[in-house]
Design an enzyme around this catalytic site. Sequence first.
Site, PDB file in Angstrom:
ATOM      1  N   SER A 244     102.759 -69.123 -22.779  1.00 34.70           N
ATOM      2  CA  SER A 244     102.139 -67.887 -22.316  1.00 34.70           C
ATOM      3  C   SER A 244     102.415 -67.725 -20.825  1.00 34.70           C
ATOM      4  CB  SER A 244     100.631 -67.920 -22.565  1.00 34.70           C
ATOM      5  OG  SER A 244     100.035 -68.801 -21.633  1.00 34.70           O
ATOM      6  N   LYS A 245     101.916 -66.638 -20.292  1.00 36.55           N
ATOM      7  CA  LYS A 245     102.135 -66.330 -18.872  1.00 36.55           C
ATOM      8  C   LYS A 245     101.674 -67.458 -17.950  1.00 36.55           C
ATOM      9  CE  LYS A 245     102.056 -61.330 -18.744  1.00 36.55           C
ATOM     10  NZ  LYS A 245     101.061 -60.314 -18.942  1.00 36.55           N
TER      11      LYS A 245
END
Length: 464
Positions: A244-245
């Site tokens: 994820s980010k």
Amino acid sequence: MKPVRTRFAPSPTGYLHIGGARTALFSWAFARRHGGQFILRIEDTDVARSTPEAVQAILDGMAWLELTHDEGPFYQMQRTDRYKAVIQEMLAAGTAYYCYTSREELDALRAEQEARKEKPRYDGRWRPEIGKTLPPPPAGVEPVVRFKNPVNGVVAWNDAVKGRIAIANAELDDLIIARADGTPTYNFCVCVDDWDMGITHVIRGDDHVNNTPRQINILQALGAEIPTYAHLSMILGDDGTKLSKRHGAVSVMQYEEEGFLTEAVINYLARLGWSHGDDEVFSRAQFIEWFDLDHITASAAQFNTEKLLWLNQHYMKQLPAAELAAKTRPYLARLNVETDSGPCLEKAVALYVDRCNTLCALAEAVKVFYQPVEPSAELLAQHLTDECRPALADFTAGIATVAWDIPSIAALIKATLSQHNLKMPKLAMPLRAMLVGQTQTPSVDAVIELLGREQVLTALKKYL
Ligand code: GLU
């Protein structure tokens, strides 16, 4: 065997992320491997979340990765008439039916099922069956269209990655394929597209495994051939949790921004869940030659930033200096650094590439040659000591006339050191500080040679 046709079918709801890029790469490579066709399809039916910017981000990402499509991009929103026509055909053929159950009725049904601890599902009240009498359609209600899912047996496929998967039809209720306003739904559009586009191999993320039995049933009802499915496992971040980010760059274009080379990213992505023996470094052409579905791992692949950086540096080092310079120039421009005056950029990047693993880092490293150097007072005070000043003065005198090549400059340094009975750092460190304002540089003779006699003399005279 039928010619291979694969597709990449992203939903344009954000940037093209690493997982999507890996899916695109595998679909593309499989088509290329078999001399087939690769199709780009934009699944933009979720109008609330789809944006033109996201479409552009996908196109940009694909272009940067050089994953060229042979057909498309097709946009699902432009194919609505086709979906509606197929729905009419299915209604006529009896593989789909109108359902007038209202939201309130569905809510009541769900509540009853939950009270009985049953899985909530549509009970088939509008499903036509032989010998069953349906109620008259209620006035003023726009019906949805449901797919008449088989009630018995199993739907099964041999997933090219996960092996055989079988789901009992009893688990699947009758999927809504058109909403009350007539718009077709996601799973249905995918089926019509895969059918119309003659897709032979569906390679996609395993977040779609649950859709596959429904899609197979619909395709079967349409009389379509069932493609081979290959569901790719998800990608985990460096720390083993879902990518994820939080893990840094997940958008493909962010890798471009951070100074990664396309070929390094391609090589890296190729190894995310696929292998060819122990080969880690291989070209795009080799990847195409080797790629197969058999060597895709069913377990999750883990992202390894260190490895990507290593590969990137490897590819940077492989580039001829002129090409490396050309690729670094835009990153210097982003730092507002012009390279027209100052030493030859080709030589600068060649000198620094061993110390930098991205084009960004390389631009940062070589920018000292193209802008005024302002060594801090502390740095100068630390290195420009009385002990080494006389040696530096002699060295400066020598620099004015020495032959301008690295061995001659190295010899001058050596001679000066022995004359003053000093060790290398006593000369090299103050020289670095004065010339480039930092003490971490490649070999000082090479730095001096790169800077050129004039610039070196000007700098030294300024401080001595
Ligand atoms: N549009 C889907 C997604 O972006 C992919 C659907 C498919 O590959 O079948 O996840």
